[in-house]
Design an enzyme around this catalytic site. Sequence first.
Site, PDB file in Angstrom:
ATOM      1  N   TRP A 335      -3.788  10.077  -0.151  1.00 10.07           N
ATOM      2  CA  TRP A 335      -4.528   8.881  -0.549  1.00 10.07           C
ATOM      3  C   TRP A 335      -3.660   7.944  -1.383  1.00 10.07           C
ATOM      4  O   TRP A 335      -3.708   6.725  -1.227  1.00 10.07           O
ATOM      5  CB  TRP A 335      -5.774   9.264  -1.342  1.00 10.07           C
ATOM      6  CG  TRP A 335      -6.376   8.080  -2.031  1.00 10.07           C
ATOM      7  CD1 TRP A 335      -7.065   7.050  -1.451  1.00 10.07           C
ATOM      8  CD2 TRP A 335      -6.299   7.768  -3.426  1.00 10.07           C
ATOM      9  NE1 TRP A 335      -7.425   6.117  -2.402  1.00 10.07           N
ATOM     10  CE2 TRP A 335      -6.973   6.528  -3.620  1.00 10.07           C
ATOM     11  CE3 TRP A 335      -5.746   8.408  -4.525  1.00 10.07           C
ATOM     12  CZ2 TRP A 335      -7.082   5.941  -4.869  1.00 10.07           C
ATOM     13  CZ3 TRP A 335      -5.859   7.821  -5.777  1.00 10.07           C
ATOM     14  CH2 TRP A 335      -6.526   6.597  -5.935  1.00 10.07           C
ATOM     15  N   HIS A 336      -2.824   8.488  -2.250  1.00  9.79           N
ATOM     16  CA  HIS A 336      -1.964   7.638  -3.059  1.00  9.79           C
ATOM     17  C   HIS A 336      -0.966   6.867  -2.199  1.00  9.79           C
ATOM     18  O   HIS A 336      -0.582   5.747  -2.556  1.00  9.79           O
ATOM     19  CB  HIS A 336      -1.215   8.475  -4.105  1.00  9.79           C
ATOM     20  CG  HIS A 336      -2.028   8.772  -5.317  1.00  9.79           C
ATOM     21  ND1 HIS A 336      -2.620  10.005  -5.548  1.00  9.79           N
ATOM     22  CD2 HIS A 336      -2.383   8.007  -6.375  1.00  9.79           C
ATOM     23  CE1 HIS A 336      -3.276   9.972  -6.693  1.00  9.79           C
ATOM     24  NE2 HIS A 336      -3.150   8.774  -7.212  1.00  9.79           N
TER      25      HIS A 336
END
Length: 407
Positions: A335-336
């Site tokens: 997600w980052h």
Amino acid sequence: MINLQPYSNPRYFIILFIALLPLIIGLYFGRRFKIYEAIISLLFLFLMFDGKDAIQGYQLIGYIVFQFILTFAYERYIRSGKNKTWVFYLVVILSIIPVTIVKIAPHIPDPTADLIGFFGVSYLTFKNVQVLMELRDHTIKKVDPITYARFLLFFPTISSGPIDRYRRFAQDYNKAPERDKYIEDMRLGTRYIFQGFLYKFIIGYVFGTLWLPQLAKYSIIYGNINGGLRLSWALLGYMYCYSMYLFFDFAGYSLFAVGTSYFMGIHTPMNFNKPFISKNIKDFWNRWHMTLSFWFRDFIFMRFTFFAMKKKLIKDRNRLSQASYFIDFLIMGFWHGLTWYYIVYGIYHALAIIINDIWLRFKRKNRKKIPHNKFTEAFAIFLTFNVVCFSFLIFSGFLSTLWFGWK
């Protein structure tokens, strides 16, 4: 027209206070001016995406329309008495497609790829997926379109959180607080905003602007006389300095968002709770970026655990929790961003929390043999702090800079 980024300079806070003043007066007298609040929210969003960021504003509009269609179509489907698993999976996949495209776009060799995405697309996706999951669980019976729009477009938190929950937000939004409680909200809101100034514009400035570039300059990797590699001690200073900068900058921003929310009569949850005094890595994730951590716990970790138990994929409970941790933090890493250091950051924390669980089980079995006192607690805090700071060094991507610079 000016481009007004959230909490970027003192001018923003002056404009913010002037804009919120009628709303503050109304709440003080027990009335919530919802129409005025909506106008102010739209105005700040317009100013945020004005000028060179206008294309992001258009993408935000398209995103909201898409998610509205998806959410209310699914709500109607659930209310009809149907609840097929494949339909649920489909709507969740459709909901996360926009943020997936945003994460993939920077890695596409196309000069226009960096135009895809807008501030806050990840946090809006977290909110929307949460609503879809709770509709399936019937913990949310009905979604009000106006409240839902305000929930998604709540401007104090839209760009970087904290991540609120729909039911909690709706409870605050649909009533005005009592005067005594609102006076306390204003007191806390003032405190949080001034604390945010201290964190972001003073302490964060010292760590991030004054010290970090100097430490980066001297954190070099070079060959020694035997042809090997040697690290400058400045890299250790960089690790600690970046960790402090990351905390004070992000915590300062979160305090601005929470403080502004309190002035609007909305109790947006806190994001940090003294994370650097954590006694182990699990304790750290109960204190660091808490709204994100708890979201992943509730909607990734717990759901995979229940799914695996139901399907009997992993019978051993310890192995099951380890697999759930690994999936949870691996997804958080992706997600980052789709770069090696974000993914390694996620795997690193998964391994750290798995090792921590193994240690805690061993400690419980041998509690009479293992000492527990102020010294061991202090050592636990020291160890956890260094484990976390090293993870932030990975997260920073600075190791890539050093490596390719040496190459």
